[in-house]
Scaffold this motif. Structure first.
Motif, PDB file in Angstrom:
ATOM      1  N   ILE A  12     -56.826 -41.255  -4.619  1.00 36.02           N
ATOM      2  CA  ILE A  12     -56.364 -40.308  -3.592  1.00 36.02           C
ATOM      3  C   ILE A  12     -55.473 -39.211  -4.187  1.00 36.02           C
ATOM      4  O   ILE A  12     -55.026 -38.324  -3.463  1.00 36.02           O
ATOM      5  CB  ILE A  12     -55.597 -41.014  -2.441  1.00 36.02           C
ATOM      6  N   LEU A 240     -46.600 -48.022   2.323  1.00 32.71           N
ATOM      7  CA  LEU A 240     -46.611 -47.228   1.090  1.00 32.71           C
ATOM      8  C   LEU A 240     -46.868 -45.744   1.356  1.00 32.71           C
ATOM      9  O   LEU A 240     -46.447 -44.891   0.582  1.00 32.71           O
ATOM     10  CB  LEU A 240     -47.692 -47.778   0.149  1.00 32.71           C
ATOM     11  N   HIS A 259     -46.838 -45.723  -4.467  1.00 37.04           N
ATOM     12  CA  HIS A 259     -48.134 -46.420  -4.504  1.00 37.04           C
ATOM     13  C   HIS A 259     -49.039 -45.958  -5.644  1.00 37.04           C
ATOM     14  O   HIS A 259     -48.776 -44.956  -6.313  1.00 37.04           O
ATOM     15  CB  HIS A 259     -48.858 -46.238  -3.161  1.00 37.04           C
ATOM     16  N   ALA A 262     -55.066 -46.033  -4.810  1.00 36.18           N
ATOM     17  CA  ALA A 262     -55.713 -46.442  -3.542  1.00 36.18           C
ATOM     18  C   ALA A 262     -57.191 -46.043  -3.494  1.00 36.18           C
ATOM     19  O   ALA A 262     -57.627 -45.323  -2.588  1.00 36.18           O
ATOM     20  CB  ALA A 262     -54.942 -45.864  -2.342  1.00 36.18           C
ATOM     21  N   ASP A 264     -59.671 -47.553  -2.513  1.00 35.14           N
ATOM     22  CA  ASP A 264     -60.394 -47.961  -1.290  1.00 35.14           C
ATOM     23  C   ASP A 264     -60.475 -46.859  -0.239  1.00 35.14           C
ATOM     24  O   ASP A 264     -61.383 -46.855   0.587  1.00 35.14           O
ATOM     25  CB  ASP A 264     -59.757 -49.233  -0.682  1.00 35.14           C
ATOM     26  N   ILE A 265     -59.518 -45.916  -0.274  1.00 36.10           N
ATOM     27  CA  ILE A 265     -59.557 -44.853   0.743  1.00 36.10           C
ATOM     28  C   ILE A 265     -59.755 -43.470   0.126  1.00 36.10           C
ATOM     29  O   ILE A 265     -59.652 -42.458   0.816  1.00 36.10           O
ATOM     30  CB  ILE A 265     -58.279 -44.871   1.624  1.00 36.10           C
ATOM     31  N   ALA A 271     -55.846 -40.417   3.557  1.00 36.49           N
ATOM     32  CA  ALA A 271     -54.592 -40.851   2.910  1.00 36.49           C
ATOM     33  C   ALA A 271     -53.402 -40.141   3.544  1.00 36.49           C
ATOM     34  O   ALA A 271     -53.502 -38.990   3.969  1.00 36.49           O
ATOM     35  CB  ALA A 271     -54.638 -40.535   1.417  1.00 36.49           C
ATOM     36  N   ASN A 272     -52.288 -40.855   3.595  1.00 41.14           N
ATOM     37  CA  ASN A 272     -51.057 -40.272   4.111  1.00 41.14           C
ATOM     38  C   ASN A 272     -50.375 -39.497   2.973  1.00 41.14           C
ATOM     39  O   ASN A 272     -49.958 -40.104   1.979  1.00 41.14           O
ATOM     40  CB  ASN A 272     -50.142 -41.401   4.604  1.00 41.14           C
ATOM     41  N   SER A 275     -45.934 -39.696   1.311  1.00 42.68           N
ATOM     42  CA  SER A 275     -45.295 -40.271   0.121  1.00 42.68           C
ATOM     43  C   SER A 275     -45.095 -39.196  -0.951  1.00 42.68           C
ATOM     44  O   SER A 275     -44.060 -39.149  -1.619  1.00 42.68           O
ATOM     45  CB  SER A 275     -46.163 -41.396  -0.435  1.00 42.68           C
ATOM     46  N   ASP A 319     -52.831 -44.869   8.505  1.00 42.55           N
ATOM     47  CA  ASP A 319     -52.064 -46.002   7.962  1.00 42.55           C
ATOM     48  C   ASP A 319     -50.810 -46.305   8.758  1.00 42.55           C
ATOM     49  O   ASP A 319     -50.306 -47.424   8.726  1.00 42.55           O
ATOM     50  CB  ASP A 319     -51.685 -45.735   6.493  1.00 42.55           C
TER      51      ASP A 319
HETATM   52  P1  ATP Z   1     -51.065 -50.039  -8.231  1.00 41.79           P
HETATM   53  O1  ATP Z   1     -51.231 -51.409  -8.810  1.00 41.79           O
HETATM   54  O2  ATP Z   1     -51.542 -48.952  -9.099  1.00 41.79           O
HETATM   55  O3  ATP Z   1     -49.690 -49.796  -7.659  1.00 41.79           O
HETATM   56  P2  ATP Z   1     -52.386 -51.116  -5.917  1.00 41.79           P
HETATM   57  O4  ATP Z   1     -53.686 -51.742  -6.217  1.00 41.79           O
HETATM   58  O5  ATP Z   1     -51.173 -51.964  -5.682  1.00 41.79           O
HETATM   59  O6  ATP Z   1     -52.068 -49.978  -6.985  1.00 41.79           O
HETATM   60  P3  ATP Z   1     -52.038 -49.035  -4.118  1.00 41.79           P
HETATM   61  O7  ATP Z   1     -52.948 -47.988  -4.507  1.00 41.79           O
HETATM   62  O8  ATP Z   1     -50.609 -48.899  -4.537  1.00 41.79           O
HETATM   63  O9  ATP Z   1     -52.642 -50.354  -4.619  1.00 41.79           O
HETATM   64  O10 ATP Z   1     -52.068 -49.227  -2.544  1.00 41.79           O
HETATM   65  C1  ATP Z   1     -52.321 -50.444  -1.869  1.00 41.79           C
HETATM   66  C2  ATP Z   1     -53.026 -50.128  -0.560  1.00 41.79           C
HETATM   67  O11 ATP Z   1     -52.158 -49.401   0.315  1.00 41.79           O
HETATM   68  C3  ATP Z   1     -54.213 -49.200  -0.783  1.00 41.79           C
HETATM   69  O12 ATP Z   1     -55.338 -49.947  -1.063  1.00 41.79           O
HETATM   70  C4  ATP Z   1     -54.311 -48.403   0.495  1.00 41.79           C
HETATM   71  O13 ATP Z   1     -55.102 -49.045   1.440  1.00 41.79           O
HETATM   72  C5  ATP Z   1     -52.850 -48.375   0.981  1.00 41.79           C
HETATM   73  N1  ATP Z   1     -52.236 -47.076   0.649  1.00 41.79           N
HETATM   74  C6  ATP Z   1     -51.567 -46.765  -0.479  1.00 41.79           C
HETATM   75  N2  ATP Z   1     -51.155 -45.492  -0.457  1.00 41.79           N
HETATM   76  C7  ATP Z   1     -51.569 -44.966   0.722  1.00 41.79           C
HETATM   77  C8  ATP Z   1     -51.445 -43.685   1.326  1.00 41.79           C
HETATM   78  N3  ATP Z   1     -50.808 -42.641   0.745  1.00 41.79           N
HETATM   79  N4  ATP Z   1     -52.005 -43.504   2.547  1.00 41.79           N
HETATM   80  C9  ATP Z   1     -52.622 -44.512   3.161  1.00 41.79           C
HETATM   81  N5  ATP Z   1     -52.775 -45.758   2.658  1.00 41.79           N
HETATM   82  C10 ATP Z   1     -52.244 -45.987   1.430  1.00 41.79           C
END
Ligand code: ATP
Length: 337
Positions: A12, A240, A259, A262, A264-265, A271-272, A275, A319
């Motif tokens: 994202i 996050l 964070h 992400a 998955d999105i 995405a929000n 942050s 989110d």
């Molecule tokens: P890392 O290990 O690199 O920190 P992670 O696998 O823990 O990454 P993140 O990418 O930090 O995962 O985020 C975890 C989940 O939170 C994501 O899969 C997503 O669904 C949600 N998320 C994180 N950031 C956002 C955002 N800005 N907006 C919406 N959802 C978010």
């Protein structure tokens, strides 16, 4: 004019970067500050294209800028951010957890900050195999521990709060390393008699962040514990998507969401960006304090209150319980600025 380097990142990251550039353009156009943004590549995409997760040109451009914004990067994160923290000596990782209105959060009355040591602990990458075992070296020095403790007390001093520093460690198990960290923080605390000082084991802290998060003002802790506890504290106040961070050294600073990328999105425009936009707010605060530039502080306040007012009126991304896309939310912010 301030020169800003911007790592656009993976997952994202590019969507968040687009949002950040739109907001910075609105600040340039409407609020009388001037930012010149240079986009830079680092992360998985850079690794695939150039063979290096952190290309030399990226580092050179960052060094010539006044501050760096970094969107999240993917699998190669350790080769980007951990290296940047080390080469730029960004020893303090500041992760606020602050309640905003109408969040799907555990609490709506929290205002605390985690001050995470950013250069040592298990993050120095000193790992090796030994027979049938794998070994990681956990490095904790008195110098770095005292430096981060001082930063935490100075942060507490400036905050409009209870003025308390909680030193979080696990010295009952890691007697030598965390023993040194705890002793160093205790020693520094003596220079700040007006600030309450307490110590807490990391497992108790993890529990208390859920049970009684209002008891915390400033938490100071080691690198890995800080990483884990700040994901938890962000969830206490809304997740996050609302969690910014600053990596601060004596002469330079880098701002990024808490964070990761992400995946998955990614690419779905959901995405929000808050942050990253709140990370810009932290950048404005830092530039304002460093350069005695009250305009930066004023614009930072305005950016935060704009986000606050938008979410209060229900303009939110998915989110945090809303329906707005990344670009619609960004547009609402640039209109309101
Ligand atoms: P890392 O290990 O690199 O920190 P992670 O696998 O823990 O990454 P993140 O990418 O930090 O995962 O985020 C975890 C989940 O939170 C994501 O899969 C997503 O669904 C949600 N998320 C994180 N950031 C956002 C955002 N800005 N907006 C919406 N959802 C978010």
């Amino acid at each position: 004019m301030y020169k800003i380097s911007l790592i656009t990142g993976d997952g994202i990251g590019p969507e968040l970067s687009e949002s950040a550039v739109s907001v910075i353009n609105a600040i340039n156009d409407k609020l009388g500050l001037k930012f010149d943004v240079t986009k830079l590549s680092a992360g998985d995409k850079a690794l695939k294209e150039s063979g290096k997760a952190l290309p030399d040109e990226t580092v050179d451009t960052i060094k010539k800028s006044d501050a760096c914004l970094k969107a999240p990067v993917g699998e190669s994160a350790a080769d980007v951010i951990v290296v940047l923290r080390r080469i730029l000596d960004l020893y303090a990782n500041i992760r606020p957890a602050k309640s905003y209105p109408h969040m799907p959060a555990l609490r709506d009355d929290i205002d605390m900050v985690i001050v995470r040591e950013n250069t040592e602990d298990l993050y120095t990458g000193k790992e090796f195999s030994l027979g049938d075992s794998a070994v990681a070296l956990r490095i904790i020095s008195e110098n770095a521990s005292k430096r981060i403790a001082k930063y935490a007390f100075e942060t507490a001093k400036q905050r409009n709060s209870t003025k308390k520093v909680t030193c979080v460690h696990k010295s009952n198990v890691m007697r030598i390393t965390d023993g040194l960290f705890a002793r160093s923080c205790t020693e520094v605390s003596k220079n700040y008699p007006d600030i309450l000082f307490e110590q807490m084991y990391v497992d108790a802290c993890a529990m208390n962040l859920i049970r009684q998060p209002e008891q915390f003002d400033v938490i100071v802790t080691t690198n890995l514990f800080g990483d884990i506890l700040s994901d938890e504290s962000s969830q206490v106040v809304g997740g996050l998507g609302m969690a910014p961070a600053a990596n601060i050294g004596d002469n330079f600073a880098l701002f990024e969401p808490v964070h990761g990328a992400a995946f998955d999105i990614a690419g779905k425009n959901i995405a929000n960006p808050s942050s990253f936009l709140l990370s810009i707010k932290m950048m404005l605060d830092w530039l304002g304090a460093k350069n005695n530039d009250s305009k930066c502080l004023e614009v930072g306040q305005k950016l935060e209150s704009t986000i606050f007012n938008l979410v209060k009126t229900g303009v939110k991304t998915k989110d945090i319980g809303g329906t707005k896309s990344t670009s619609e939310f960004t547009q609402a912010i640039t209109n309101m600025l």
